[in-house]
Design a protein around this motif. Structure first.
Motif, PDB file in Angstrom:
ATOM      1  N   ARG A  88       0.829  -1.206   0.000  1.00  0.00           N
ATOM      2  CA  ARG A  88       0.000   0.000   0.000  1.00  0.00           C
ATOM      3  C   ARG A  88       0.868   1.262   0.000  1.00  0.00           C
ATOM      4  O   ARG A  88       0.542   2.246  -0.668  1.00  0.00           O
ATOM      5  CB  ARG A  88      -0.940  -0.003   1.208  1.00  0.00           C
ATOM      6  CG  ARG A  88      -2.019  -1.078   1.140  1.00  0.00           C
ATOM      7  CD  ARG A  88      -2.979  -0.970   2.331  1.00  0.00           C
ATOM      8  NE  ARG A  88      -3.583   0.367   2.408  1.00  0.00           N
ATOM      9  CZ  ARG A  88      -4.600   0.762   1.661  1.00  0.00           C
ATOM     10  NH1 ARG A  88      -5.132  -0.052   0.772  1.00  0.00           N
ATOM     11  NH2 ARG A  88      -5.081   1.977   1.798  1.00  0.00           N
TER      12      ARG A  88
ATOM     13  N   TYR B 239     -15.156  -6.161  -6.941  1.00  0.00           N
ATOM     14  CA  TYR B 239     -13.743  -6.540  -7.023  1.00  0.00           C
ATOM     15  C   TYR B 239     -12.881  -5.306  -6.787  1.00  0.00           C
ATOM     16  O   TYR B 239     -13.352  -4.167  -6.843  1.00  0.00           O
ATOM     17  CB  TYR B 239     -13.418  -7.153  -8.388  1.00  0.00           C
ATOM     18  CG  TYR B 239     -13.503  -6.170  -9.530  1.00  0.00           C
ATOM     19  CD1 TYR B 239     -12.352  -5.617 -10.088  1.00  0.00           C
ATOM     20  CD2 TYR B 239     -14.736  -5.773 -10.056  1.00  0.00           C
ATOM     21  CE1 TYR B 239     -12.421  -4.699 -11.120  1.00  0.00           C
ATOM     22  CE2 TYR B 239     -14.811  -4.860 -11.091  1.00  0.00           C
ATOM     23  CZ  TYR B 239     -13.656  -4.332 -11.622  1.00  0.00           C
ATOM     24  OH  TYR B 239     -13.729  -3.411 -12.647  1.00  0.00           O
ATOM     25  N   ASP B 240     -11.584  -5.543  -6.550  1.00  0.00           N
ATOM     26  CA  ASP B 240     -10.608  -4.468  -6.408  1.00  0.00           C
ATOM     27  C   ASP B 240     -10.058  -4.143  -7.789  1.00  0.00           C
ATOM     28  O   ASP B 240      -9.330  -4.952  -8.380  1.00  0.00           O
ATOM     29  CB  ASP B 240      -9.477  -4.918  -5.482  1.00  0.00           C
ATOM     30  CG  ASP B 240      -8.382  -3.864  -5.320  1.00  0.00           C
ATOM     31  OD1 ASP B 240      -8.456  -2.812  -5.968  1.00  0.00           O
ATOM     32  OD2 ASP B 240      -7.444  -4.118  -4.531  1.00  0.00           O
TER      33      ASP B 240
ATOM     34  N   THR C 177     -13.900   7.219  -6.542  1.00  0.00           N
ATOM     35  CA  THR C 177     -14.143   5.784  -6.689  1.00  0.00           C
ATOM     36  C   THR C 177     -14.630   5.457  -8.090  1.00  0.00           C
ATOM     37  O   THR C 177     -14.215   4.463  -8.695  1.00  0.00           O
ATOM     38  CB  THR C 177     -15.169   5.305  -5.649  1.00  0.00           C
ATOM     39  OG1 THR C 177     -14.674   5.575  -4.339  1.00  0.00           O
ATOM     40  CG2 THR C 177     -15.446   3.816  -5.798  1.00  0.00           C
TER      41      THR C 177
END
Length: 800
Positions: free
Chosen positions: A207, A477-478, A526
């Protein structure tokens, strides 16, 4: 002896005569391919007479009664001025370059063919609106008419000993697809890299490296993203790794990790990303109209990406000025007297990697939400000039073509907005008729283009930001990592409705800006996704530049366009000085340069070059250090630090966590000292003394014609002059040797006569044209030239 001497002299004279005749023939053939710029021509299909009025720089005003006649005449003009460029763009998208340029382009064609863009262009052509299809047909017929009246084929084809192939309506869609490739890349390199990092590193390190936001972000909605925490020793400790991992030269060699161009990715040829646009509402301008600025940063080449024009269709009320993409019949960015608009690449996430799960017991099938399904296969034939053609088997899923494997060896398909039905159209051409902000925002939201940040202003003083281009709806999903879409409810489910398109109208403060960085947060972010949006340095500086403006006029925006103050790099100056102060020798000379730096990315500044090398060396080495395990596992992968990773590097050298330090160094001071020495060594390359190593020497333009690389002796005829330039990736004036502002303009709709415009290179693609370099010097020096074409100096009449 006299007779042989006379014979030799006669032979030499004949040889010289033949050489002169050959040069004369070549010269005449070259002149014969010059465009027609005055006189009269007949063009089949025209309804009325069209005037093509060129000013001193060759910028045309194309006047007709109807829009279809304008399109036909525009095709005529584009073909005569820029056909080779148009041909390369359609071939680049179709994967057909080798058919013209031979075996060296086979590799490029092999990478592109799986996208089958020619087939997709034909399919899209059958679905576009009737008026759009008519525009494309009229334009294509005009292109072929323009080619047909040239006394010789365009000069590039004379050199290549080939014939230009006719233009078709689908070719214009291929040109648009070529911009998808340019702006988004043929494969999601960032997601492929993230997959490998995620498979190797702890979640906290993954990350930090892959998902950290920029601390310099200046989002329009005021949103701020929290930084990703630095992993503690309990999560990750480089001191526990085998030191042999760090012996790879790439781990410590800044030059080996230099940002380099990936031809399958969207970054510029020097590893740069960039475009700027900004606007002020009428409440903050002298005129009361909105004021809009744009500079789209692209790879610099000859001829330039864009073609300037003013299009007037009197009977339909169309009068629009701006830049066109040769091969396409509409204005891409500009002003129509009612609204003005410009773009930057959004760097949203519009490509996803889909894990293709095999169906048990059915080796040729894969799983879908509706059960097992056969892979579709298509055989593509790649023609090769001067070589054997070859066939390529393309396998496709319902989501897109197979393009490779992930970190676990699973097959991957590419889901991409460019592949989807409805993803491409000519809706953007309707901007020429938009009468107010709301109309323009709706047009932009439904435009079939690679998704862009559009800034729009109108005559009433209103302004807006909107994502121009279609956005997929995602579920389950990512999107940052490969995922299986074999289950119901996972994947894409159509296009985002227009009413949900990310947009901000009438922003607080009467100002808007974008510079490829994050524009918004929350739900809108997003929806857009993160496709590698840029570091926030440029948007931060543009925002601050705008903050001090009121009663603004276009000249105020020119100062922002040319702003080479390096605010972000200034952050690194105290650190560099502190490290340099601890040494002698070459460090003493470097210390003096760092202390006397001008604060700008100036061409004559050696201090800036040193600071820039230091920042890049630290960033590259920090990335190499944190990703050492992944790079060791996949040594052939094209590793590249994310554009925002420099802020992670800054946090590392500020906080100096011992668990994240290369174990070969006893302290961060030692690590920084090594980075400084490497930066000094890199800066001094090609110079006798460090003080002579200016930024301009490293930032000298190389703006070349495609053929000059293959035939270097043509460089003087075809290329733009090499010029030492100011600017860099972090300044509003973005510049590198082969990347920078492909255009600059500022304009108030309804007051176009007060605007300005710059473009590298000239209008014509023919080196003997007086318009081949016209305007280039103004772009180099930042001297304002009018947005509107000037008085007509040459007039071409096209009759039915």
């Amino acid at each position: 002896m006299r007779r042989p001497a006379r014979f030799l002299l006669r032979a030499l004279a004949w040889l010289l005569l033949f050489a002169a005749l050959a040069l004369l023939a070549a010269w005449l053939a070259l002149r014969a391919s010059l465009p027609e710029v005055d006189g009269e021509q007949r063009v089949a299909g025209l309804v009325g007479t069209v005037l093509v009025e060129r000013d001193a720089a060759g910028v045309p005003v194309i006047r007709a009664g109807t829009r279809m006649d304008v399109a036909r005449a525009t095709g005529f003009v584009h073909a005569q001025e820029r056909f080779f460029q148009m041909d390369l763009m359609r071939r680049a998208a179709a994967g057909e370059l080798a058919a013209l340029l031979g075996p060296p382009l086979l590799g490029t064609d092999r990478r592109i063919r799986p996208h089958r863009f020619r087939t997709r262009a034909r399919q899209a052509l059958a679905t576009v609106e009737r008026r759009e299809a008519a525009l494309l047909r009229a334009y294509a017929e005009g292109v072929n008419a323009g080619l047909g009246v040239l006394r010789a084929r365009p000069f590039e084809y004379l050199l290549l000993r080939s014939e230009p192939e006719p233009w078709t309506p689908e070719d214009s869609l291929l040109v648009i697809y070529s911009m998808w490739l340019d702006l988004q890349g043929a494969a999601p390199r960032q997601e492929l890299q993230q997959d490998r990092l995620h498979a190797t590193l702890p979640e906290s390190v993954y990350r930090l490296v892959a998902l950290s936001p920029s601390t310099w972000d200046a989002a329009l909605d005021g949103s701020v993203l929290e930084p990703v925490p630095l992993p503690g020793a309990g999560d990750y400790d480089l001191r526990g790794l085998d030191r042999s991992l760090f012996r790879d030269g790439a781990a410590v060699d800044s030059n080996a990790m230099r940002l380099t161009w990936n031809p399958d990715g969207p970054d510029g040829p020097d590893g740069m990303v960039g475009s700027n646009n900004w606007a002020l509402s009428g409440a903050r301008t002298l005129s009361g109209h909105a004021l809009v600025a744009n500079d789209m940063h692209l790879g610099l080449r000859v001829p330039n990406t864009w073609y300037r024009a003013r299009l007037i269709a009197a009977a339909e009320g169309v009068d629009v000025t701006g830049v066109m993409l040769p091969g396409v019949p509409g204005i891409i960015a500009g002003s129509n007297g009612h609204v003005a608009w410009g773009f930057t690449n959004s760097y949203g996430d519009f490509q996803d990697l889909v894990v293709v799960e095999p169906a048990e017991g059915l080796p040729e099938d894969y799983l879908t939400p509706d059960g097992p399904r056969h892979l579709e296969q298509a055989v593509e034939t790649i023609e090769v000039a001067g070589g054997q053609s070859e066939t390529l088997l393309v396998e496709e899923t319902i989501w897109g073509p197979l393009i490779g494997i992930d970190s676990q060896g699973r097959r991957l398909a590419l889901a991409w907005t460019a592949h989807r039905a409805g993803g491409i159209n000519l809706r953007l051409a309707a901007m020429e008729s938009a009468r107010n902000l709301d109309e323009a925002v709706e047009i932009a939201a439904t435009a079939g283009i690679p998704a862009q940040n559009a800034l729009i202003g109108d005559t009433t003083g209103r302004l807006a930001w909107v994502v121009a281009g279609r956005i997929p709806t995602r579920h389950g999903y990512d999107p940052g990592l490969p995922a299986s879409w074999a289950r119901e409810g996972v994947g894409w489910s159509g296009w985002l409705p227009v009413e949900s398109q990310p947009a901000l109208k009438d922003p607080l403060g009467g100002a808007a800006w974008s510079a490829n960085a994050r524009v918004v947060g929350g739900e809108m972010l997003t929806l857009i996704g993160d496709g590698g949006y840029a570091h926030g340095a440029r948007s931060h500086q543009i925002r601050d530049d705008l903050a001090g403006l009121s009663r603004a006029v276009p000249a105020d925006f020119l100062r922002i366009h040319l702003d080479d103050r390096a605010g972000y790099i200034r952050q690194w100056q105290p650190l560099l000085e502190s490290v340099l102060a601890r040494g002698g020798g070459s460090r003493a000379e470097a210390l003096q340069l760092a202390r006397t730096w001008s604060g700008r990315a100036s061409a004559n500044d050696a201090g800036y070059r040193l600071l820039r090398e230091f920042e890049r060396t630290v960033t590259d080495r920090a990335f190499a250090m944190l990703t050492v395990e992944a790079r060791q596992r996949w040594p052939d992968f094209k590793w590249q630090p994310p554009s925002r990773f420099s802020d992670v590097a800054w946090r590392l050298v500020e906080e100096q966590p011992t668990n994240l330090l290369d174990p070969r160094y006893e302290s961060w001071d030692a690590w920084l000292a090594a980075a400084v020495d490497a930066a000094i060594e890199s800066s001094r390359k090609g110079c006798k003394a460090l003080a002579q190593c200016t930024w301009g020497q490293a930032n000298t333009t190389r703006i070349r014609h495609p053929l000059s690389a293959a035939v270097p002796w043509l460089s003087g005829l075809l290329d733009m002059p090499a010029t030492e330039m100011p600017g860099d990736w972090s300044t509003p004036r973005v510049q590198s040797p082969t990347f920078g502002a492909s255009e600059r303009f500022a304009v108030e709709p309804g007051r176009e006569q007060d605007g300005y415009f710059h473009m590298p290179g000239g209008q014509s693609g023919h080196p003997l044209s007086p318009y081949y370099r016209a305007g280039h010097e103004a772009w180099v020096k930042g001297e304002p030239t009018p947005f509107l074409p000037g008085p007509a100096e040459r007039v071409l009449m096209l009759h039915p």
